[in-house]
Design a protein around this motif. Structure first.
Motif, PDB file in Angstrom:
ATOM      1  N   THR A  27       0.835  -1.206   0.000  1.00 36.77           N
ATOM      2  CA  THR A  27       0.000   0.000   0.000  1.00 36.77           C
ATOM      3  C   THR A  27       0.868   1.253   0.000  1.00 36.77           C
ATOM      4  O   THR A  27       0.580   2.212  -0.721  1.00 36.77           O
ATOM      5  N   ILE A  30       2.297   1.630  -3.477  1.00 44.80           N
ATOM      6  CA  ILE A  30       1.250   2.080  -4.393  1.00 44.80           C
ATOM      7  C   ILE A  30       1.003   3.567  -4.220  1.00 44.80           C
ATOM      8  O   ILE A  30       0.940   4.315  -5.204  1.00 44.80           O
ATOM      9  N   TYR A  56      -0.542  -3.828  -7.587  1.00 42.20           N
ATOM     10  CA  TYR A  56      -1.941  -4.207  -7.342  1.00 42.20           C
ATOM     11  C   TYR A  56      -2.146  -5.706  -7.572  1.00 42.20           C
ATOM     12  O   TYR A  56      -2.903  -6.348  -6.845  1.00 42.20           O
ATOM     13  N   LYS A  59      -0.932  -7.469  -4.626  1.00 47.33           N
ATOM     14  CA  LYS A  59      -1.854  -7.221  -3.511  1.00 47.33           C
ATOM     15  C   LYS A  59      -3.192  -7.956  -3.711  1.00 47.33           C
ATOM     16  O   LYS A  59      -4.045  -7.942  -2.848  1.00 47.33           O
ATOM     17  N   ASP A  61      -5.473  -7.147  -5.857  1.00 55.20           N
ATOM     18  CA  ASP A  61      -6.517  -6.203  -6.252  1.00 55.20           C
ATOM     19  C   ASP A  61      -6.536  -6.225  -7.785  1.00 55.20           C
ATOM     20  O   ASP A  61      -5.941  -5.377  -8.452  1.00 55.20           O
ATOM     21  N   ASN A  64      -7.869  -3.153 -10.166  1.00 60.83           N
ATOM     22  CA  ASN A  64      -6.935  -2.037 -10.320  1.00 60.83           C
ATOM     23  C   ASN A  64      -5.700  -2.450 -11.111  1.00 60.83           C
ATOM     24  O   ASN A  64      -5.163  -1.658 -11.893  1.00 60.83           O
ATOM     25  N   ALA A  65      -5.238  -3.680 -10.935  1.00 61.32           N
ATOM     26  CA  ALA A  65      -4.092  -4.160 -11.713  1.00 61.32           C
ATOM     27  C   ALA A  65      -4.424  -4.115 -13.200  1.00 61.32           C
ATOM     28  O   ALA A  65      -3.635  -3.616 -14.009  1.00 61.32           O
ATOM     29  N   TYR A  68      -4.494  -0.397 -14.558  1.00 62.20           N
ATOM     30  CA  TYR A  68      -3.208   0.253 -14.816  1.00 62.20           C
ATOM     31  C   TYR A  68      -2.422  -0.432 -15.930  1.00 62.20           C
ATOM     32  O   TYR A  68      -1.748   0.237 -16.725  1.00 62.20           O
TER      33      TYR A  68
END
Length: 128
Positions: A27, A30, A56, A59, A61, A64-65, A68
């Motif tokens: 986090t 990020i 991401y 993580k 997620d 979001n990965a 991006y």
């Protein structure tokens, strides 16, 4: 009970603490990259977008990965980690949709995978 054998409960607690520390570290990274992206602190924003996608993904997620990595590929269509990770992410999301019985989402991620494969072939051929 042998001396060197650890209690399973103790191992699980230790593992959970390690996961939490790792998530906090991810986090922080990020947040750092998001700040750089907002301030345009990099000559190469695709590098930052790829790093965000990678962080991401690590993580877990996935949405979001994907966001991006797709943004990175829109800016610069070069083969690399963004392409390979997107294939993995699309497959993860397709599998999740299949387990949920969401046929529409399955089709969305199959189409995204097909489009990515076409883009990969076009990139290799130099048709960009």
């Amino acid at each position: 009970m042998p001396f060197f054998k650890r209690n399973k409960k103790e191992n699980n607690v230790k593992s959970e603490v390690q996961k939490e520390v790792k998530k906090e570290h991810l986090t922080e990274q990020i947040d750092n990259y998001l700040s750089k992206l907002e301030k345009n602190e990099s000559e190469d924003p695709t590098h930052i977008l790829n790093m965000l996608g990678s962080l991401y993904f690590e993580k877990e997620d996935y949405d979001n990965a994907i966001k991006y990595y797709e943004e990175s590929i829109e800016q610069r269509k070069t083969l690399g980690k963004a392409f390979t990770d997107l294939v993995k992410l699309y497959n993860i999301k397709r599998k999740e949709a299949s387990q949920e019985g969401d046929r529409e989402k399955v089709q969305v991620y199959l189409q995204k995978s097909d489009d990515l494969m076409k883009l990969t072939k076009d990139t290799i051929r130099g048709n960009m």
